[in-house]
Write a protein that holds these residues in place. Structure first.
Motif, short mmCIF file in Angstrom:
data_model
loop_
_atom_site.label_atom_id
_atom_site.label_comp_id
_atom_site.label_asym_id
_atom_site.label_seq_id
_atom_site.Cartn_x
_atom_site.Cartn_y
_atom_site.Cartn_z
N HIS A 274 0.81 -1.21 0.00
CA HIS A 274 0.00 0.00 0.00
C HIS A 274 0.85 1.26 0.00
O HIS A 274 0.45 2.29 -0.60
N VAL A 275 2.01 1.21 0.67
CA VAL A 275 2.88 2.39 0.63
C VAL A 275 3.41 2.62 -0.78
O VAL A 275 3.50 3.76 -1.26
N GLU A 276 3.74 1.55 -1.48
CA GLU A 276 4.26 1.69 -2.83
C GLU A 276 3.19 2.20 -3.80
O GLU A 276 3.49 2.93 -4.76
N LEU A 277 1.93 1.80 -3.55
CA LEU A 277 0.84 2.22 -4.45
C LEU A 277 0.18 3.53 -4.03
O LEU A 277 -0.75 4.01 -4.69
N LEU A 278 0.62 4.09 -2.93
CA LEU A 278 0.00 5.30 -2.41
C LEU A 278 0.19 6.47 -3.38
O LEU A 278 1.30 6.73 -3.86
N ASP A 279 -0.92 7.16 -3.63
CA ASP A 279 -0.88 8.39 -4.44
C ASP A 279 -0.89 9.56 -3.47
O ASP A 279 -1.93 9.89 -2.88
N ALA A 280 0.28 10.13 -3.25
CA ALA A 280 0.41 11.19 -2.25
C ALA A 280 -0.40 12.42 -2.60
O ALA A 280 -0.66 13.26 -1.71
N HIS A 281 -0.81 12.57 -3.86
CA HIS A 281 -1.57 13.76 -4.27
C HIS A 281 -3.07 13.55 -4.17
O HIS A 281 -3.83 14.47 -4.46
N ASP A 282 -3.50 12.35 -3.80
CA ASP A 282 -4.92 12.04 -3.67
C ASP A 282 -5.26 11.96 -2.18
O ASP A 282 -4.89 11.00 -1.50
N PRO A 283 -5.96 12.96 -1.64
CA PRO A 283 -6.28 12.96 -0.21
C PRO A 283 -7.08 11.74 0.22
O PRO A 283 -6.86 11.18 1.29
N ASP A 284 -8.03 11.30 -0.63
CA ASP A 284 -8.85 10.14 -0.26
C ASP A 284 -7.98 8.88 -0.17
O ASP A 284 -8.14 8.04 0.73
N ASP A 285 -7.06 8.74 -1.12
CA ASP A 285 -6.17 7.56 -1.11
C ASP A 285 -5.25 7.60 0.11
O ASP A 285 -5.00 6.56 0.75
N VAL A 286 -4.77 8.80 0.46
CA VAL A 286 -3.90 8.93 1.63
C VAL A 286 -4.66 8.55 2.90
O VAL A 286 -4.17 7.82 3.77
N ALA A 287 -5.92 9.02 3.02
CA ALA A 287 -6.71 8.74 4.22
C ALA A 287 -7.02 7.26 4.35
O ALA A 287 -6.89 6.67 5.44
N SER A 288 -7.46 6.64 3.24
CA SER A 288 -7.79 5.21 3.31
C SER A 288 -6.54 4.37 3.58
O SER A 288 -6.59 3.39 4.34
N THR A 289 -5.43 4.76 2.95
CA THR A 289 -4.19 4.02 3.18
C THR A 289 -3.73 4.17 4.62
O THR A 289 -3.25 3.22 5.26
N ARG A 290 -3.90 5.38 5.17
CA ARG A 290 -3.52 5.59 6.58
C ARG A 290 -4.36 4.71 7.50
O ARG A 290 -3.83 4.10 8.44
N ASP A 291 -5.66 4.65 7.27
CA ASP A 291 -6.51 3.81 8.11
C ASP A 291 -6.11 2.34 8.01
O ASP A 291 -6.05 1.61 9.01
N LEU A 292 -5.84 1.91 6.77
CA LEU A 292 -5.45 0.51 6.58
C LEU A 292 -4.12 0.21 7.27
O LEU A 292 -3.96 -0.83 7.93
N LEU A 293 -3.15 1.12 7.13
CA LEU A 293 -1.84 0.91 7.77
C LEU A 293 -1.98 0.89 9.28
O LEU A 293 -1.31 0.12 9.98
N THR A 294 -2.86 1.77 9.81
CA THR A 294 -3.07 1.79 11.26
C THR A 294 -3.63 0.47 11.74
O THR A 294 -3.20 -0.07 12.78
N ASP A 295 -4.60 -0.09 11.00
CA ASP A 295 -5.18 -1.38 11.39
C ASP A 295 -4.11 -2.48 11.36
O ASP A 295 -4.05 -3.33 12.27
N GLU A 296 -3.27 -2.48 10.34
CA GLU A 296 -2.24 -3.51 10.24
C GLU A 296 -1.21 -3.37 11.36
O GLU A 296 -0.73 -4.36 11.92
N ILE A 297 -0.90 -2.11 11.68
CA ILE A 297 0.05 -1.89 12.78
C ILE A 297 -0.55 -2.36 14.11
O ILE A 297 0.13 -2.98 14.94
N ASP A 298 -1.84 -2.10 14.30
CA ASP A 298 -2.49 -2.58 15.51
C ASP A 298 -2.47 -4.11 15.58
O ASP A 298 -2.28 -4.70 16.64
N ARG A 299 -2.73 -4.74 14.43
CA ARG A 299 -2.70 -6.21 14.40
C ARG A 299 -1.30 -6.73 14.75
O ARG A 299 -1.15 -7.69 15.51
#
Length: 469
Positions: A274-299
């Motif tokens: 997800h970090v490699e596919l992240l579009d830093a210029h797309d706010p929605d993509d950044v937000a969804s990727t952040r939520d997903l990364l947070t869940d994985e980090i919690d796991r």
């Protein structure tokens, strides 16, 4: 000075040397005592021999009659000479007649030393008045000299008994030399036997050392062959048991690390993708990727926390038992479990007794079982928590009316990272944690037989009666 440590003596060598030293000391003490006793008896025997000869002369003198003529002895010389002709001296002994005017005569084995010695007649002359026994040294040889004066009127003669003390002691010295040779041979034989026995007795210790060296080189599979039934045998059994525990612990740690590496690889791969596919210029993509990364980090954090808990279960201070009210523990676990999810929570039974246990760990185990039940039930299913004391054992359980455990998973469900089909949450470590808590209380975790309809499951923690207060 060399830096290489010099090898010391082995235990076998020290034991052999100690036995040889003690044996030598004992034999030397016996030899010295024997020599002292024999020397004293030899001196007493010489004194007794001289006294016997003098007593016989005195009896003849008291009788006063010449057996050959039937008349009284006409002179002291005649009495002493007659006495010499009728007596045989003992070995190393000579009987002498010292007349008043003639040369001395003797019976016994000739001894040139005495015959040529000027000290001998001088000693006889000195004792001719009073009599007595003295020592005389001639040419390095010691003699015991007994003088008995014989007086008849104005005439005087002397009866003399000489005993060669040096010759008598020669036999004793030869005996002691023989004893010393036999004692030395005995010490050698005793040392050889002691070395053999010590080698046999220390064989288990040698095997311990060799096995320990193998462990130092990384080999945990070696075991000592247990033989006999003594203290060293118990040491062998204890050492083998220790190796079993070490091997099991290392194997458990290896499995834990392998499983952890396997389980962590997936969330890490997800994070990287997800970090490699992240579009830093797309706010929605950044937000969804952040939520997903947070869940994985919690796991991953939960996984690491569970792994650390399982690793800590190997430590002796994992549980800290003390007397607790089982009813309070059971009710406390049920109240906490109600917050996990909306289910029909019920209290099956409660044990009204006091037991020695770690309250926090037992509640943790029950909550883990409750969480496991929540994941396999629906909102309208029932989950029951209970406890009881039966046959001196404390049992605590969590049951549910959910999907149950498939037959092919009933044996593997307790393994780490094992999950039933369809499970999407957790890592399959919950039952491993509960099992570790039960084992830390010298108990066990069991899965009750499946109900007839195949629905639901009951997991039971059993603690032995030894923990009852």
């Amino acid at each position: 000075m060399s830096g290489t440590a010099r090898a010391g003596f082995s235990v076998r060598q020290r034991l052999t040397a100690a036995v040889a030293a003690l044996s030598t000391a004992a034999l030397v003490a016996v030899g010295a005592t024997l020599y002292a006793v024999e020397s004293r008896e030899l001196g007493q025997s010489i004194e007794a021999g001289i006294g016997q000869e003098v007593d016989e002369l005195r009896r003849l003198q008291a009788d006063g009659l010449d057996p050959e003529t039937g008349e009284p002895f006409d002179s002291p010389d005649r009495l002493v000479t007659f006495f010499l002709t009728r007596n045989l001296p003992d070995p190393d002994e000579m009987l002498w007649a010292f007349p008043q005017s003639d040369r001395p005569s003797f019976v016994g084995e000739p001894d040139p030393r005495l015959s040529r010695s000027p000290e001998f007649p001088a000693l006889v002359a000195e004792l001719s008045e009073t009599g007595g026994i003295r020592d005389l040294v001639v040419d390095g040889r010691r003699y015991r000299v007994g003088v008995q004066p014989v007086v008849q009127g104005e005439d005087r003669a002397s009866f003399v008994v000489t005993s060669d003390v040096t010759a008598a002691r020669t036999a004793l010295l030869e005996l002691m030399v023989t004893y010393a040779l036999l004692a030395a041979l005995s010490v050698i034989v005793i040392a050889a036997i002691a070395s053999w026995v010590a080698g046999r007795l220390l064989a288990p210790v040698r095997e311990l050392r060799e096995t320990a060296q193998g462990i130092s080189e990384g080999d945990l599979t070696g075991r000592i062959e247990v033989r006999g039934n003594d203290d060293l045998t118990e040491l062998q059994r204890t050492f083998n048991a220790m190796l079993d525990r070490l091997e099991e612990a290392f194997a458990s740690q290896r499995r834990l690390l392998d499983d952890a590496a396997h389980e962590l690889r997936t969330p890490l791969t997800v994070l990287r993708g997800h970090v490699e596919l992240l579009d830093a210029h797309d706010p929605d993509d950044v937000a969804s990727t952040r939520d997903l990364l947070t869940d994985e980090i919690d796991r991953m954090a939960r996984l690491v926390s569970d792994l650390l808990l399982l690793a800590k279960a190997e430590r002796p201070d994992f549980v800290q038992p003390s007397p607790h009210d089982v009813e309070a523990v059971t009710l406390g676990a049920l109240e906490r479990a109600r917050a996990l999810a909306p289910r029909r929570w019920v209290l099956d039974a409660v044990a009204r007794s006091t037991h020695v246990l770690d309250e926090q760990r037992i509640i943790q185990a029950l909550l883990q079982l409750a969480d496991n039940a929540v994941r396999h039930t629906r909102e309208d299913d029932e989950i029951g928590v209970g406890s009881r004391v039966t046959e001196g054992r404390l049992e605590l359980w969590v049951r549910d009316t959910g999907t149950g455990v498939p037959d092919d998973m009933r044996e593997r469900v307790f393994e780490r990272f094992s999950q039933t089909e369809g499970a999407t949450e957790g890592f399959g470590l919950g039952l491993s944690i509960v099992g570790a808590i039960a084992e830390a209380h010298d108990g066990r975790l069991d899965l009750d037989p499946a109900p007839v309809d195949g629905r639901g499951a009951t997991f039971r923690v059993t603690i032995p009666a030894g923990g009852q207060a």
